[in-house]
Design a protein around this motif. Structure first.
Motif, PDB file in Angstrom:
ATOM      1  N   TYR A   1     -12.349 -83.722  16.392  1.00 44.05           N
ATOM      2  CA  TYR A   1     -11.090 -82.855  15.917  1.00 44.05           C
ATOM      3  C   TYR A   1     -10.123 -83.522  14.798  1.00 44.05           C
ATOM      4  O   TYR A   1     -10.332 -84.777  14.691  1.00 44.05           O
ATOM      5  N   ALA A   2      -9.774 -82.940  13.994  1.00 50.61           N
ATOM      6  CA  ALA A   2      -8.739 -83.463  12.859  1.00 50.61           C
ATOM      7  C   ALA A   2      -7.460 -84.026  13.614  1.00 50.61           C
ATOM      8  O   ALA A   2      -7.176 -83.278  14.552  1.00 50.61           O
ATOM      9  N   ASP A   3      -6.975 -84.845  13.236  1.00 48.52           N
ATOM     10  CA  ASP A   3      -5.819 -85.690  13.923  1.00 48.52           C
ATOM     11  C   ASP A   3      -4.654 -84.515  14.061  1.00 48.52           C
ATOM     12  O   ASP A   3      -4.025 -84.705  15.148  1.00 48.52           O
ATOM     13  N   PHE A   4      -4.449 -83.652  13.191  1.00 51.53           N
ATOM     14  CA  PHE A   4      -3.286 -82.667  13.406  1.00 51.53           C
ATOM     15  C   PHE A   4      -3.415 -81.403  14.329  1.00 51.53           C
ATOM     16  O   PHE A   4      -2.558 -80.730  14.621  1.00 51.53           O
ATOM     17  N   VAL A   5      -4.565 -81.498  15.199  1.00 54.14           N
ATOM     18  CA  VAL A   5      -5.014 -80.450  16.154  1.00 54.14           C
ATOM     19  C   VAL A   5      -5.165 -81.151  17.443  1.00 54.14           C
ATOM     20  O   VAL A   5      -5.365 -80.314  18.409  1.00 54.14           O
ATOM     21  N   LYS A   6      -5.653 -82.321  17.513  1.00 52.56           N
ATOM     22  CA  LYS A   6      -5.872 -83.156  18.863  1.00 52.56           C
ATOM     23  C   LYS A   6      -4.949 -82.847  19.876  1.00 52.56           C
ATOM     24  O   LYS A   6      -3.560 -83.048  19.491  1.00 52.56           O
ATOM     25  N   GLY A   7      -5.395 -82.536  21.018  1.00 60.07           N
ATOM     26  CA  GLY A   7      -4.565 -82.090  22.017  1.00 60.07           C
ATOM     27  C   GLY A   7      -4.114 -80.756  22.133  1.00 60.07           C
ATOM     28  O   GLY A   7      -3.306 -80.273  23.090  1.00 60.07           O
ATOM     29  N   ARG A   8      -4.288 -80.235  21.044  1.00 62.99           N
ATOM     30  CA  ARG A   8      -3.862 -78.602  20.987  1.00 62.99           C
ATOM     31  C   ARG A   8      -4.832 -77.589  20.904  1.00 62.99           C
ATOM     32  O   ARG A   8      -4.679 -76.777  21.418  1.00 62.99           O
ATOM     33  N   PHE A   9      -5.860 -78.018  20.264  1.00 62.26           N
ATOM     34  CA  PHE A   9      -7.023 -77.110  19.923  1.00 62.26           C
ATOM     35  C   PHE A   9      -8.311 -77.739  20.681  1.00 62.26           C
ATOM     36  O   PHE A   9      -8.366 -78.985  20.748  1.00 62.26           O
ATOM     37  N   THR A  10      -9.054 -76.701  21.072  1.00 61.57           N
ATOM     38  CA  THR A  10     -10.361 -76.903  21.812  1.00 61.57           C
ATOM     39  C   THR A  10     -11.590 -76.206  21.265  1.00 61.57           C
ATOM     40  O   THR A  10     -11.679 -74.889  21.164  1.00 61.57           O
ATOM     41  N   ILE A  11     -12.682 -76.945  20.847  1.00 61.09           N
ATOM     42  CA  ILE A  11     -13.662 -76.155  20.388  1.00 61.09           C
ATOM     43  C   ILE A  11     -14.819 -76.192  21.460  1.00 61.09           C
ATOM     44  O   ILE A  11     -14.877 -77.124  22.233  1.00 61.09           O
ATOM     45  N   SER A  12     -15.535 -75.291  21.597  1.00 56.88           N
ATOM     46  CA  SER A  12     -16.628 -75.126  22.565  1.00 56.88           C
ATOM     47  C   SER A  12     -17.440 -74.069  22.056  1.00 56.88           C
ATOM     48  O   SER A  12     -17.569 -73.332  20.895  1.00 56.88           O
ATOM     49  N   ARG A  13     -18.824 -74.057  22.636  1.00 53.48           N
ATOM     50  CA  ARG A  13     -19.717 -72.808  22.342  1.00 53.48           C
ATOM     51  C   ARG A  13     -20.590 -72.559  23.644  1.00 53.48           C
ATOM     52  O   ARG A  13     -20.633 -73.083  24.681  1.00 53.48           O
ATOM     53  N   ASP A  14     -21.023 -71.342  23.529  1.00 58.53           N
ATOM     54  CA  ASP A  14     -21.820 -70.891  24.574  1.00 58.53           C
ATOM     55  C   ASP A  14     -23.327 -70.505  23.990  1.00 58.53           C
ATOM     56  O   ASP A  14     -23.459 -69.286  23.157  1.00 58.53           O
TER      57      ASP A  14
ATOM     58  N   GLU B   1      -9.703 -77.197   4.781  1.00 55.55           N
ATOM     59  CA  GLU B   1      -9.818 -78.634   5.573  1.00 55.55           C
ATOM     60  C   GLU B   1     -10.486 -78.602   6.964  1.00 55.55           C
ATOM     61  O   GLU B   1     -10.457 -77.247   7.573  1.00 55.55           O
ATOM     62  N   PHE B   2     -10.883 -79.514   7.248  1.00 53.44           N
ATOM     63  CA  PHE B   2     -11.723 -79.658   8.580  1.00 53.44           C
ATOM     64  C   PHE B   2     -10.713 -79.522   9.682  1.00 53.44           C
ATOM     65  O   PHE B   2      -9.639 -80.087   9.748  1.00 53.44           O
ATOM     66  N   VAL B   3     -11.265 -78.719  10.729  1.00 54.55           N
ATOM     67  CA  VAL B   3     -10.420 -78.747  11.820  1.00 54.55           C
ATOM     68  C   VAL B   3     -11.087 -79.208  13.064  1.00 54.55           C
ATOM     69  O   VAL B   3     -10.488 -80.092  14.017  1.00 54.55           O
ATOM     70  N   ALA B   4     -12.509 -78.742  13.501  1.00 52.90           N
ATOM     71  CA  ALA B   4     -13.103 -79.376  14.516  1.00 52.90           C
ATOM     72  C   ALA B   4     -14.661 -79.076  14.352  1.00 52.90           C
ATOM     73  O   ALA B   4     -15.086 -78.196  13.543  1.00 52.90           O
ATOM     74  N   LEU B   5     -15.329 -79.702  15.207  1.00 51.10           N
ATOM     75  CA  LEU B   5     -16.874 -79.818  15.168  1.00 51.10           C
ATOM     76  C   LEU B   5     -17.232 -79.740  16.529  1.00 51.10           C
ATOM     77  O   LEU B   5     -16.721 -80.696  17.337  1.00 51.10           O
TER      78      LEU B   5
END
Length: 124
Positions: free
Chosen positions: A60-73, A46-50
């Motif tokens: 974000y997938a609804d079930f991770v909003k507010g808990r997970f953060t995606i980032s990139r360097d 399942e999709f988590v974050a993009l």
């Protein structure tokens, strides 16, 4: 061709935090949207974050909003997924993926390259 290697998985207690990383090979990292997906035992992936190429847009997938953060360097050719307030149901193999595609197709798993995954286990 892009090769992706995930790291940072492990065992954490419920309520804890973990950051997983995705190191990409090649000099074309900024051409790709990066995503995180997961697959729990006995379940479909399942999709988590993009995150888009510049990092200016995230999804974000609804079930991770507010808990997970995606980032990139982009200077380090690395994408990250910071996971907080982890729950036992977050237990899964987490996969990093790269793609040059639309947001909707990416969220549906339509990415071009995939890593082998890193296991995250959340104990209750």
């Amino acid at each position: 061709q892009v090769q992706l290697v995930e790291s940072g998985g492990g065992l954490v207690q419920a309520g804890g935090s973990l950051r997983v990383s995705c190191a990409a090979s090649g000099r074309t990292f900024t051409m790709y949207t990066m995503g995180w997906f997961r697959q729990a035992p006995g379940k479909e992936r399942e999709f988590v974050a993009l995150i888009n190429w510049s990092g200016s847009s995230t999804y974000y997938a609804d079930f991770v909003k507010g808990r997970f953060t995606i980032s990139r360097d982009n200077a380090k050719n690395t994408a990250y997924l910071e996971m907080n307030s982890l729950k036992p149901e977050d237990t899964a193999v987490y996969y990093c993926a790269a793609g040059r595609t639309t947001v909707s197709r990416a969220q549906g798993g339509g990415m071009d390259f995939w890593g082998k995954g890193t296991l995250v286990t959340v104990s209750s």
